[in-house]
Motif scaffolding. Structure first.
Motif, PDB file in Angstrom:
ATOM      1  N   ALA A   4       0.745  -1.163   0.003  1.00 37.02           N
ATOM      2  CA  ALA A   4      -0.051   0.018   0.052  1.00 37.02           C
ATOM      3  C   ALA A   4       0.809   1.125   0.001  1.00 37.02           C
ATOM      4  CB  ALA A   4      -0.945   0.034   1.035  1.00 37.02           C
ATOM      5  N   GLY A   5       0.481   2.321  -0.919  1.00 36.12           N
ATOM      6  CA  GLY A   5       1.251   3.275  -0.920  1.00 36.12           C
ATOM      7  C   GLY A   5       2.532   3.436  -1.929  1.00 36.12           C
ATOM      8  N   GLU A   6       2.953   2.278  -2.308  1.00 31.01           N
ATOM      9  CA  GLU A   6       3.953   2.086  -3.244  1.00 31.01           C
ATOM     10  C   GLU A   6       3.502   2.306  -4.686  1.00 31.01           C
ATOM     11  OE1 GLU A   6       6.882  -1.315  -4.908  1.00 31.01           O
ATOM     12  OE2 GLU A   6       6.026  -1.729  -3.259  1.00 31.01           O
ATOM     13  N   VAL A   7       4.159   2.867  -5.468  1.00 28.21           N
ATOM     14  CA  VAL A   7       3.626   3.165  -6.848  1.00 28.21           C
ATOM     15  C   VAL A   7       3.426   1.913  -7.552  1.00 28.21           C
ATOM     16  CG1 VAL A   7       4.118   4.306  -9.195  1.00 28.21           C
ATOM     17  CG2 VAL A   7       4.501   5.627  -6.736  1.00 28.21           C
ATOM     18  N   VAL A   8       2.529   1.617  -8.327  1.00 30.22           N
ATOM     19  CA  VAL A   8       2.438   0.066  -8.955  1.00 30.22           C
ATOM     20  C   VAL A   8       2.135   0.357 -10.427  1.00 30.22           C
ATOM     21  CG1 VAL A   8       1.908  -0.985  -6.949  1.00 30.22           C
ATOM     22  CG2 VAL A   8      -0.082   0.108  -8.135  1.00 30.22           C
ATOM     23  N   GLY A   9       1.883   1.745 -10.816  1.00 25.95           N
ATOM     24  CA  GLY A   9       1.653   2.073 -12.276  1.00 25.95           C
ATOM     25  C   GLY A   9       2.924   3.081 -12.176  1.00 25.95           C
ATOM     26  N   ILE A  17      -6.039   5.590  -5.254  1.00 23.58           N
ATOM     27  CA  ILE A  17      -7.109   4.927  -5.715  1.00 23.58           C
ATOM     28  C   ILE A  17      -8.255   4.645  -4.473  1.00 23.58           C
ATOM     29  CG2 ILE A  17      -7.945   2.649  -6.677  1.00 23.58           C
ATOM     30  CD1 ILE A  17      -5.413   2.291  -8.246  1.00 23.58           C
ATOM     31  N   ALA A  18      -7.454   4.199  -3.531  1.00 22.31           N
ATOM     32  CA  ALA A  18      -8.543   3.979  -2.524  1.00 22.31           C
ATOM     33  C   ALA A  18      -9.073   5.450  -1.962  1.00 22.31           C
ATOM     34  CB  ALA A  18      -7.608   3.643  -0.880  1.00 22.31           C
ATOM     35  N   SER A  19      -8.281   6.505  -1.837  1.00 21.49           N
ATOM     36  CA  SER A  19      -8.784   7.894  -1.643  1.00 21.49           C
ATOM     37  C   SER A  19      -9.687   8.144  -2.763  1.00 21.49           C
ATOM     38  CB  SER A  19      -7.595   8.728  -1.659  1.00 21.49           C
ATOM     39  OG  SER A  19      -8.108  10.080  -1.249  1.00 21.49           O
ATOM     40  N   ALA A  20      -9.475   8.151  -3.953  1.00 16.99           N
ATOM     41  CA  ALA A  20     -10.559   8.458  -4.990  1.00 16.99           C
ATOM     42  C   ALA A  20     -11.861   7.771  -4.979  1.00 16.99           C
ATOM     43  CB  ALA A  20      -9.921   8.207  -6.411  1.00 16.99           C
ATOM     44  N   ALA A  21     -11.787   6.388  -4.257  1.00 13.45           N
ATOM     45  CA  ALA A  21     -13.012   5.856  -4.047  1.00 13.45           C
ATOM     46  C   ALA A  21     -13.488   5.788  -2.873  1.00 13.45           C
ATOM     47  CB  ALA A  21     -12.610   4.090  -4.311  1.00 13.45           C
ATOM     48  N   GLY A  22     -12.930   6.794  -1.767  1.00 17.75           N
ATOM     49  CA  GLY A  22     -13.471   7.085  -0.666  1.00 17.75           C
ATOM     50  C   GLY A  22     -13.453   5.962   0.366  1.00 17.75           C
ATOM     51  N   VAL A  23     -12.511   5.194   0.161  1.00 17.89           N
ATOM     52  CA  VAL A  23     -12.499   3.632   1.310  1.00 17.89           C
ATOM     53  C   VAL A  23     -10.835   3.809   1.480  1.00 17.89           C
ATOM     54  CG1 VAL A  23     -13.952   2.422  -0.181  1.00 17.89           C
ATOM     55  CG2 VAL A  23     -11.717   2.283  -0.773  1.00 17.89           C
ATOM     56  N   SER A  24     -10.884   3.390   2.768  1.00 19.82           N
ATOM     57  CA  SER A  24      -9.383   3.049   3.322  1.00 19.82           C
ATOM     58  C   SER A  24      -8.601   2.061   2.670  1.00 19.82           C
ATOM     59  CB  SER A  24      -9.358   2.574   4.853  1.00 19.82           C
ATOM     60  OG  SER A  24      -9.975   1.184   4.883  1.00 19.82           O
ATOM     61  N   LYS A  25      -7.196   2.087   2.906  1.00 23.40           N
ATOM     62  CA  LYS A  25      -6.562   1.051   2.012  1.00 23.40           C
ATOM     63  C   LYS A  25      -6.774  -0.217   2.645  1.00 23.40           C
ATOM     64  CE  LYS A  25      -2.756   3.544   3.480  1.00 23.40           C
ATOM     65  NZ  LYS A  25      -1.445   3.511   3.939  1.00 23.40           N
ATOM     66  N   VAL A  88      -7.033   7.056 -15.072  1.00 26.58           N
ATOM     67  CA  VAL A  88      -7.233   5.704 -15.206  1.00 26.58           C
ATOM     68  C   VAL A  88      -6.873   5.289 -16.722  1.00 26.58           C
ATOM     69  CG1 VAL A  88      -9.112   3.957 -15.371  1.00 26.58           C
ATOM     70  CG2 VAL A  88      -9.108   5.588 -13.509  1.00 26.58           C
ATOM     71  N   VAL A  89      -7.170   6.121 -17.657  1.00 30.96           N
ATOM     72  CA  VAL A  89      -6.722   5.889 -19.135  1.00 30.96           C
ATOM     73  C   VAL A  89      -5.341   5.733 -19.365  1.00 30.96           C
ATOM     74  CG1 VAL A  89      -7.054   6.493 -21.534  1.00 30.96           C
ATOM     75  CG2 VAL A  89      -9.081   6.316 -20.076  1.00 30.96           C
TER      76      VAL A  89
END
Length: 158
Positions: A4-9, A17-25, A88-89
């Motif tokens: 979590a937190g590591e750049v994977v892309g 991603i978690a923040s944009a979705a409004g959820v915790s890691k 995302v694209v």
């Protein structure tokens, strides 16, 4: 799988991603094993939606018009949510593993779209290649537009 937190892309972290979705890691990882899993789910859902839309189009509608209509919806959604969609694209197009998944999923989309086109009454046995060719050309156009839109920083009209 990345931590979590590591750049994977190239640009987007799992934290983002978690923040944009409004959820915790923690919640993110309860539902998805990796960022790739999110993209695969997104692509699966997108393909199913495109197929449903095509099935709902009028049977007598020209296949080219039906395909343009069903593929223009996701492109318009990109323009409507340009900042998030652009991230995302770009993530998908610029991350080799994710881009490969997009192309793999689109192979499945092509099969489903071709099968749906083949059910149309005006496409008889004399047109057996047409549904697959039409679906393939429509998806090639879709990809071209996505690339152009992404390369323009979201300013080009998809």
């Amino acid at each position: 799988m990345a931590l979590a937190g590591e750049v994977v892309g190239e640009e987007v972290t799992t934290d983002e991603i978690a923040s944009a979705a409004g959820v915790s890691k923690r919640t993110f990882f309860r539902y998805f094993a990796s960022k790739e899993a999110v993209v695969v789910r997104f692509l699966t859902d997108l393909g199913a939606g495109i197929h449903r839309e095509l099935a709902a189009r009028p049977a007598g509608e020209r296949p080219s018009l039906a395909l343009r209509s069903v593929l223009s919806g996701p492109l318009a959604a990109c323009a409507d949510h340009s900042d998030r969609a652009l991230r995302v694209v770009r993530l998908i197009l610029r991350t080799p593993a994710l881009h490969a998944r997009l192309l793999e999923r689109q192979g499945r989309w092509r099969e489903g779209l071709a099968a749906e086109l083949a059910r149309r009454p005006d496409l008889g046995p004399d047109h057996e290649l047409y549904p697959e060719l039409a679906a393939g050309m429509a998806l090639t156009a879709f990809n071209t537009v996505l690339h152009r839109w992404s390369d323009s920083d979201g300013t080009a009209d998809p």
